[in-house]
Design an enzyme around this catalytic site. Structure first.
Site, PDB file in Angstrom:
ATOM      1  N   GLU A 147       4.292  87.087 -29.744  1.00 33.41           N
ATOM      2  CA  GLU A 147       4.401  88.297 -28.938  1.00 33.41           C
ATOM      3  C   GLU A 147       4.676  89.495 -29.842  1.00 33.41           C
ATOM      4  OE1 GLU A 147       6.977  89.843 -25.140  1.00 33.41           O
ATOM      5  OE2 GLU A 147       8.068  89.034 -26.826  1.00 33.41           O
ATOM      6  N   CYS A 182       8.540  85.645 -20.793  1.00 27.05           N
ATOM      7  CA  CYS A 182       9.682  85.530 -21.711  1.00 27.05           C
ATOM      8  C   CYS A 182      10.997  85.757 -20.960  1.00 27.05           C
ATOM      9  CB  CYS A 182       9.556  86.530 -22.856  1.00 27.05           C
ATOM     10  SG  CYS A 182      10.894  86.339 -24.040  1.00 27.05           S
ATOM     11  N   GLY A 232       3.916  71.352 -21.532  1.00 26.01           N
ATOM     12  CA  GLY A 232       3.889  69.884 -21.584  1.00 26.01           C
ATOM     13  C   GLY A 232       4.308  69.248 -22.894  1.00 26.01           C
TER      14      GLY A 232
HETATM   15  C1  FNR Z   1       7.874  80.326 -27.526  1.00 24.37           C
HETATM   16  N1  FNR Z   1       7.301  80.759 -26.325  1.00 24.37           N
HETATM   17  C2  FNR Z   1       6.734  82.014 -26.247  1.00 24.37           C
HETATM   18  N2  FNR Z   1       6.042  82.391 -25.133  1.00 24.37           N
HETATM   19  C3  FNR Z   1       5.392  83.564 -25.074  1.00 24.37           C
HETATM   20  O1  FNR Z   1       4.748  83.863 -24.073  1.00 24.37           O
HETATM   21  N3  FNR Z   1       5.458  84.437 -26.143  1.00 24.37           N
HETATM   22  C4  FNR Z   1       6.141  84.137 -27.280  1.00 24.37           C
HETATM   23  O2  FNR Z   1       6.144  84.927 -28.235  1.00 24.37           O
HETATM   24  C5  FNR Z   1       6.841  82.904 -27.337  1.00 24.37           C
HETATM   25  N4  FNR Z   1       7.591  82.548 -28.439  1.00 24.37           N
HETATM   26  C6  FNR Z   1       8.037  81.253 -28.586  1.00 24.37           C
HETATM   27  C7  FNR Z   1       8.589  80.842 -29.798  1.00 24.37           C
HETATM   28  C8  FNR Z   1       8.943  79.512 -29.990  1.00 24.37           C
HETATM   29  C9  FNR Z   1       9.502  79.073 -31.302  1.00 24.37           C
HETATM   30  C10 FNR Z   1       8.777  78.589 -28.919  1.00 24.37           C
HETATM   31  C11 FNR Z   1       9.159  77.134 -29.089  1.00 24.37           C
HETATM   32  C12 FNR Z   1       8.278  78.996 -27.712  1.00 24.37           C
HETATM   33  C13 FNR Z   1       7.090  79.804 -25.214  1.00 24.37           C
HETATM   34  C14 FNR Z   1       5.851  78.964 -25.469  1.00 24.37           C
HETATM   35  O3  FNR Z   1       4.678  79.737 -25.626  1.00 24.37           O
HETATM   36  C15 FNR Z   1       5.635  77.957 -24.338  1.00 24.37           C
HETATM   37  O4  FNR Z   1       5.468  78.646 -23.140  1.00 24.37           O
HETATM   38  C16 FNR Z   1       6.797  76.975 -24.172  1.00 24.37           C
HETATM   39  O5  FNR Z   1       7.280  76.525 -25.423  1.00 24.37           O
HETATM   40  C17 FNR Z   1       6.364  75.763 -23.350  1.00 24.37           C
HETATM   41  O6  FNR Z   1       5.248  75.119 -23.933  1.00 24.37           O
HETATM   42  P1  FNR Z   1       5.374  73.755 -24.762  1.00 24.37           P
HETATM   43  O7  FNR Z   1       6.329  74.015 -25.890  1.00 24.37           O
HETATM   44  O8  FNR Z   1       5.921  72.737 -23.830  1.00 24.37           O
HETATM   45  O9  FNR Z   1       3.984  73.423 -25.233  1.00 24.37           O
END
Ligand code: FNR
Length: 334
Positions: A43, A111, A211
């Protein structure tokens, strides 16, 4: 003659999810190398991009010289930049700044962090659908590349369906859905059935997300997609830990993934601090091993590379860049 659309298509795709600090250029290129179809940037907050200056493929923070966004030709048709915003006009200015360099623009509406919520960004937009729609509509109508958004769900499936139908009415090209509510955390079950209801209700591609807890291998990604009845899937944490999750050939050894990652970090002159952060997220508990502890002391790319026997590779590339006077600000052809 019918013109073939070169616009990014979000159907039936496996996607690297947006991840702050993790989704920088080397990670995105690594995900593409292993088989991801589309890669999202971390982001980027609208005003940070707006106060940056363009230098070839970099957007540089004017005040401290750090890279806000670095891209390259190799990802141009596959990279989606995610913007954090609460203001339609500001979002449009950012979109105009980058529309010729990237394949798509996504608005973060999921977020849950305080920074985002206080600024009216991220999941705050879920509670202000009129504002969310205004942002998306303005972008859809004025930008030449596809616009998407990434949301979280509500407790109520019905409320969630009302929201997504509203958002889809703006003309967005796809919608990514993290199947947790604003207050739920990774340990909570992902609401796959809500994603399924959304996929059934909308005509645009729905990108299922959330997931990773059940994703240990490539086939689990497909299983998750099927469970959600979605067109596409977006993977975050499983890719953060081992990016070869995108490979149909199966997971690679972590050391091999780190070597592939470090080569890209060197090739694209990634900052040592970001490189270290990404490797730390791959190593996890292995940071406690003697080698992990040596790694934690590293401060330069060359020191990090030495641990994976890439000193020569790193030195050679860095000398190449120095001789071309391009270190830290260029498009490179590795
Ligand atoms: C994220 N997530 C996230 N989501 C988003 O929309 N913008 C972002 O910049 C971020 N940054 C971010 C950093 C880190 C280190 C993590 C672990 C997660 C959330 C991410 O995109 C996702 O929605 C969630 O982690 C759930 O998906 P997974 O992890 O189950 O595949």
């Amino acid at each position: 003659m019918t013109k073939i659309s070169t616009k990014l298509n979000y159907e039936n795709k496996i996607i690297l999810a947006p991840m702050v600090r993790v989704g920088t250029l080397p990670t995105r290129l690594l995900a593409l190398k292993y088989g991801a179809d589309i890669v999202y940037s971390e982001e980027l907050i609208d005003w940070k991009l707006l106060k940056s200056v363009r230098r070839i493929n970099d957007f540089i923070d004017k005040s401290d010289g750090t890279v806000v966004f670095r891209t390259c030709q190799a990802e141009k048709c596959k990279v989606v930049v995610q913007i954090g915003t609460c203001d339609a006009q500001r979002a449009l200015r950012v979109a105009k700044l980058i529309e010729n360099d990237v394949a798509g623009i996504d608005i973060n509406m999921g977020c849950p962090k305080e920074f985002s919520l206080k600024g009216g960004m991220g999941a705050a937009l879920l509670m202000q659908p009129e504002k969310a729609k205004a942002i998306l509509s303005l972008l859809v109508q004025n930008v030449s590349i596809p616009i998407t958004c990434k949301i979280r769900v509500f407790e109520s499936v019905e409320d969630t369906l009302t929201l997504v139908k509203d958002l889809a009415s703006t003309g967005i090209s796809a919608i990514a859905v993290h199947g947790r509510t604003k207050s739920e955390r990774p340990q909570h079950l992902n609401r796959n059935s809500t994603i399924k209801a959304i996929a059934q209700a909308l005509d645009i591609p729905v990108i299922a997300n959330g997931g990773s807890r059940e994703i240990d291998r490539y086939t689990d990604i497909l299983k998750f997609r099927d469970e959600c009845g979605a067109s596409s899937i977006m993977v975050a944490r499983a890719a953060e830990a081992n990016c070869s999750i995108f490979s149909k050939q199966g997971l690679k050894e972590l050391d091999d993934v780190i070597i592939d990652y470090l080569k890209l970090a060197v090739d694209y002159d990634n900052s040592p601090s970001n490189t270290k952060y990404c490797v730390q997220n791959m190593l996890k508990e292995l940071q406690e091993t003697p080698r992990g502890k040596r790694f934690l002391e590293c401060q330069t790319l060359e020191q990090i590379c030495a641990i994976w026997d890439l000193s020569d590779y790193c030195r050679k590339k860095q000398l190449e860049y120095q001789s071309k006077g391009i270190l830290g600000r260029r498009e490179v052809t590795p």
